[in-house]
Motif scaffolding. Structure first.
Motif, PDB file in Angstrom:
ATOM      1  N   LEU A 141       0.359  -1.419  -0.168  1.00 25.09           N
ATOM      2  CA  LEU A 141      -0.394   0.230  -0.422  1.00 25.09           C
ATOM      3  C   LEU A 141       1.173   1.208  -0.153  1.00 25.09           C
ATOM      4  CD1 LEU A 141      -2.513  -1.247   2.564  1.00 25.09           C
ATOM      5  CD2 LEU A 141      -3.064  -1.103  -0.143  1.00 25.09           C
ATOM      6  N   HIS A 142       2.106   0.973   0.302  1.00 25.59           N
ATOM      7  CA  HIS A 142       2.895   2.287   0.636  1.00 25.59           C
ATOM      8  C   HIS A 142       2.997   2.850  -0.911  1.00 25.59           C
ATOM      9  CE1 HIS A 142       5.960  -1.156   0.503  1.00 25.59           C
ATOM     10  NE2 HIS A 142       6.253  -0.360  -0.282  1.00 25.59           N
ATOM     11  N   HIS A 143       2.702   2.448  -1.990  1.00 27.95           N
ATOM     12  CA  HIS A 143       2.684   2.965  -3.254  1.00 27.95           C
ATOM     13  C   HIS A 143       1.794   3.811  -4.228  1.00 27.95           C
ATOM     14  CE1 HIS A 143       6.918   1.288  -4.213  1.00 27.95           C
ATOM     15  NE2 HIS A 143       6.539   0.332  -4.196  1.00 27.95           N
ATOM     16  N   VAL A 144       0.310   3.799  -3.198  1.00 26.20           N
ATOM     17  CA  VAL A 144      -0.915   4.435  -3.496  1.00 26.20           C
ATOM     18  C   VAL A 144      -0.543   6.207  -3.711  1.00 26.20           C
ATOM     19  CG1 VAL A 144      -3.020   5.405  -2.358  1.00 26.20           C
ATOM     20  CG2 VAL A 144      -2.110   2.570  -2.165  1.00 26.20           C
ATOM     21  N   SER A 145       0.380   6.576  -2.952  1.00 28.36           N
ATOM     22  CA  SER A 145       0.387   7.414  -3.405  1.00 28.36           C
ATOM     23  C   SER A 145       1.531   8.579  -3.107  1.00 28.36           C
ATOM     24  CB  SER A 145      -0.841   8.955  -2.942  1.00 28.36           C
ATOM     25  OG  SER A 145      -0.562   8.737  -1.130  1.00 28.36           O
ATOM     26  N   TRP A 146       2.354   9.705  -3.851  1.00 26.13           N
ATOM     27  CA  TRP A 146       3.769  10.106  -2.629  1.00 26.13           C
ATOM     28  C   TRP A 146       3.421  10.599  -1.670  1.00 26.13           C
ATOM     29  CZ3 TRP A 146       4.809  14.932  -1.478  1.00 26.13           C
ATOM     30  CH2 TRP A 146       3.809  16.058  -2.016  1.00 26.13           C
ATOM     31  N   GLN A 147       2.737  11.082  -1.153  1.00 20.29           N
ATOM     32  CA  GLN A 147       2.008  11.641  -0.466  1.00 20.29           C
ATOM     33  C   GLN A 147       2.524  10.393   1.194  1.00 20.29           C
ATOM     34  OE1 GLN A 147       0.170  11.943  -2.313  1.00 20.29           O
ATOM     35  NE2 GLN A 147      -0.881  14.288  -2.710  1.00 20.29           N
ATOM     36  N   LEU A 148       2.183   9.126   1.350  1.00 18.30           N
ATOM     37  CA  LEU A 148       1.604   8.566   1.809  1.00 18.30           C
ATOM     38  C   LEU A 148       2.864   7.109   2.420  1.00 18.30           C
ATOM     39  CD1 LEU A 148      -0.313   6.649   3.294  1.00 18.30           C
ATOM     40  CD2 LEU A 148      -1.026   4.912   2.102  1.00 18.30           C
ATOM     41  N   SER A 149       4.027   7.719   0.753  1.00 18.91           N
ATOM     42  CA  SER A 149       5.107   7.102   1.243  1.00 18.91           C
ATOM     43  C   SER A 149       5.862   7.907   1.087  1.00 18.91           C
ATOM     44  CB  SER A 149       5.776   7.245  -0.580  1.00 18.91           C
ATOM     45  OG  SER A 149       4.753   5.938  -1.232  1.00 18.91           O
ATOM     46  N   VAL A 150       6.395   9.426   1.736  1.00 17.95           N
ATOM     47  CA  VAL A 150       6.814   9.731   2.064  1.00 17.95           C
ATOM     48  C   VAL A 150       6.491  10.251   3.869  1.00 17.95           C
ATOM     49  CG1 VAL A 150       7.334  12.437   3.179  1.00 17.95           C
ATOM     50  CG2 VAL A 150       6.818  12.256   0.396  1.00 17.95           C
ATOM     51  N   VAL A 151       5.036   9.547   4.064  1.00 20.71           N
ATOM     52  CA  VAL A 151       4.982   9.785   5.484  1.00 20.71           C
ATOM     53  C   VAL A 151       5.696   8.437   5.924  1.00 20.71           C
ATOM     54  CG1 VAL A 151       3.447   9.527   7.259  1.00 20.71           C
ATOM     55  CG2 VAL A 151       3.130  11.109   5.482  1.00 20.71           C
ATOM     56  N   TRP A 152       5.564   7.549   5.042  1.00 19.63           N
ATOM     57  CA  TRP A 152       6.466   5.519   5.655  1.00 19.63           C
ATOM     58  C   TRP A 152       7.408   5.867   6.238  1.00 19.63           C
ATOM     59  CZ3 TRP A 152       8.694   2.766   1.629  1.00 19.63           C
ATOM     60  CH2 TRP A 152       8.634   0.540   2.720  1.00 19.63           C
ATOM     61  N   VAL A 153       8.353   6.717   5.464  1.00 18.58           N
ATOM     62  CA  VAL A 153       9.560   6.739   4.878  1.00 18.58           C
ATOM     63  C   VAL A 153      10.369   7.520   6.486  1.00 18.58           C
ATOM     64  CG1 VAL A 153      11.805   7.561   4.149  1.00 18.58           C
ATOM     65  CG2 VAL A 153      10.295   6.711   2.475  1.00 18.58           C
ATOM     66  N   ALA A 154       8.964   8.264   6.327  1.00 20.40           N
ATOM     67  CA  ALA A 154       9.357   9.581   7.953  1.00 20.40           C
ATOM     68  C   ALA A 154       9.012   8.854   8.790  1.00 20.40           C
ATOM     69  CB  ALA A 154       8.798  10.336   8.079  1.00 20.40           C
ATOM     70  N   GLY A 155       8.460   7.517   8.821  1.00 27.05           N
ATOM     71  CA  GLY A 155       7.748   6.643  10.207  1.00 27.05           C
ATOM     72  C   GLY A 155       9.272   5.492  10.552  1.00 27.05           C
ATOM     73  N   ILE A 156       9.934   5.186   8.970  1.00 28.18           N
ATOM     74  CA  ILE A 156      10.935   4.635   8.873  1.00 28.18           C
ATOM     75  C   ILE A 156      11.940   5.338   9.978  1.00 28.18           C
ATOM     76  CG2 ILE A 156      13.232   2.612   7.748  1.00 28.18           C
ATOM     77  CD1 ILE A 156      10.609   2.359   6.286  1.00 28.18           C
ATOM     78  N   LEU A 157      12.517   6.009   9.487  1.00 23.60           N
ATOM     79  CA  LEU A 157      13.535   6.600   9.910  1.00 23.60           C
ATOM     80  C   LEU A 157      13.357   7.183  11.493  1.00 23.60           C
ATOM     81  CD1 LEU A 157      14.078   9.649   7.614  1.00 23.60           C
ATOM     82  CD2 LEU A 157      15.048   7.039   8.177  1.00 23.60           C
ATOM     83  N   ILE A 158      11.639   7.376  12.083  1.00 22.04           N
ATOM     84  CA  ILE A 158      11.744   7.825  13.242  1.00 22.04           C
ATOM     85  C   ILE A 158      11.691   6.862  14.304  1.00 22.04           C
ATOM     86  CG2 ILE A 158       9.261   8.975  15.617  1.00 22.04           C
ATOM     87  CD1 ILE A 158       8.354  10.230  12.976  1.00 22.04           C
ATOM     88  N   ARG A 159      10.771   5.803  13.669  1.00 24.41           N
ATOM     89  CA  ARG A 159      10.757   4.613  14.423  1.00 24.41           C
ATOM     90  C   ARG A 159      12.129   3.289  14.777  1.00 24.41           C
ATOM     91  NH1 ARG A 159       9.328   0.619  12.572  1.00 24.41           N
ATOM     92  NH2 ARG A 159       8.162   1.186  10.017  1.00 24.41           N
TER      93      ARG A 159
END
Length: 446
Positions: A141-159
């Motif tokens: 699902l992280h390929h649905v939109s670029w906004q979701l992809s950005v949040v997903w990557v940011a979540g990885i960095l935070i976690r």
């Protein structure tokens, strides 16, 4: 001039001192004095808003047909099955004799069980309806939109870059504190002082342990908390169950003896308080455990015993068979229902798939562990009620309060094959259906 600038700047020592002060004020003191600063609540509220936004993005980006297919896959599983019992489906077709068409019923049920049965899927992580920006999903699902992809990557960095290092440091500190404190308290002579210190050490370390996974626990009906000399029984999802309950009270534990990391924790706790550890494969240990439990509950001044009658971890969607041993010894049973919120992280430990260290790593890299704990009214065995029926009654109460389904199967099926007694029980049930229908029919039973 350079020396003066360095004097006014932040050196490594000053930074370390500031971090130490923040750790004491924000983590250690709240754990000691049981004070909530509201940080976890705010953090979880932010996560909820973020996950709601991610769900909307997913719904907008995925086509309606694919979303419907995903929903059907998650909600109904691989196959669509009719939730009817053997008595309801077979009894109506009998006209007083054996019906060859019954073979088709058992064949159909057998094929369904091979594809997906209701027992083994309880030993794997629950699939989520909406994506929680972790890796637990059937769709990319992280390929649905670029906004979701950005949040997903940011979540990885935070976690992985922010939360995980802090959690690991806090976990190491908690373990060292537990080992050192229990070693010191263990040298005290037995008495009220040692008992009080032991309880304080275990509760403080348990609260620190919950903070290692950004835990947020909501306790309900605290007036029903287990009392001294009682037996506390709860559904079992994770080793975290012990930590979560220990943040609100102290218990004497009854459970499987472990090695490695869990063994270190068990040995440390044994230095200051009495726990009953056993080897599940040894029959002698089982009899000894029952004897020790009876002796323990006979003393109303001792801590309540904490038991997980399922005997293994279940994925928090159902409650499986309770072992009858803890219901044969008498005493008051204090049921506790524990329900985790899977949106923020998977608390379930699949011990057949993941080692303890892998499981801890998964917890450390999740968003948070959020759960609700309900203390239920105490229960006692009724007159002429055997241990099996009493265990089923307690299990039903826990499942109903936690919103989980009730399954009659033994959780030991995670590691062992089905017992012959279970097969014989189903065979006897089918024979009883044929006999009963034959007696009300024309009497021809073959």
């Amino acid at each position: 001039m350079e020396e003066n600038r360095e004097g006014y700047g932040l050196t490594d020592g000053k930074i370390l001192f500031i971090c130490l002060i923040l750790f004491v004020l924000l983590v250690l003191l709240p754990s000691v004095f049981r004070v909530s600063l509201g940080i976890s609540h705010c953090y979880v509220k932010i996560l909820i808003k973020m996950l709601e936004w991610a769900t909307l993005q997913t719904e907008e980006g995925v086509k309606k047909q694919k979303a419907l297919a995903l929903e059907n896959l998650i909600s109904t599983g691989i196959i669509q099955r009719e939730e009817t019992s053997m008595e309801e489906e077979i009894a109506g077709r009998h006209q007083g004799c054996f019906n060859l068409a019954d073979v088709m019923y058992f064949s159909k049920r057998g094929c369904e069980a091979v594809a997906e049965d209701e027992v083994t899927r309880r030993f794997s992580s629950e699939e989520l309806v909406s994506w929680n920006l972790l890796s637990r999903t059937n769709a990319n699902l992280h390929h649905v939109s670029w906004q979701l992809s950005v949040v997903w990557v940011a979540g990885i960095l935070i976690r992985y870059c922010l939360l995980m290092p802090f959690r690991i440091c806090l976990a190491v500190f908690s373990i060292l504190l537990l080992v050192l404190a229990t070693t010191v308290v263990g040298q005290f002579p037995n008495g009220r002082v040692k008992c009080w210190l032991s309880n304080q050490v275990q509760m403080i370390c348990a609260r620190l342990g919950v903070r290692c996974v950004s835990g947020l626990i909501r306790f309900h009906n605290r007036e029903n908390r287990p009392q001294e000399g009682g037996i506390c029984v709860a559904n079992h999802t994770s080793p975290l169950d012990v930590l979560i309950l220990a943040t609100d009270g102290c218990y004497s534990l009854v459970g499987q003896a472990h090695g490695g990391f869990l063994g270190l924790i068990q040995k440390s706790c044994m230095q200051t308080s009495r726990h009953v550890l056993f080897d599940r494969s040894e029959m002698k240990d089982r009899h000894l455990v029952r004897k020790k439990i009876r002796e323990h509950i006979a003393d109303k001044a001792k801590l309540p015993i904490l038991i997980f009658p399922e005997g293994t971890c279940i994925n928090n969607t159902s409650v499986m068979m309770f072992k009858k041993g803890s219901f044969e010894v008498g005493g008051t049973i204090h049921p506790v229902a524990i329900k985790y919120d899977p949106r923020f992280g998977d608390a379930f430990w699949n011990s057949t798939k993941y080692s303890m260290m892998t499981y801890i790593f998964n917890l450390m890299t999740s968003w948070a562990i959020v759960c609700n704990v309900w203390y239920l009214p105490p229960m006692v065995k009724e007159e002429e009620e055997d241990a099996v029926h009493f265990a089923n009654r307690v299990k039903a109460v826990i499942a109903a309060r936690g919103g989980m389904s009730v399954l009659p199967w033994d959780g030991g099926l995670k590691r062992k094959k089905v017992k012959e007694s279970f097969k014989e029980e189903q065979q006897k049930k089918y024979c009883q259906i044929v006999i009963e229908n034959g007696s009300v029919g024309n009497g021809n039973v073959y």
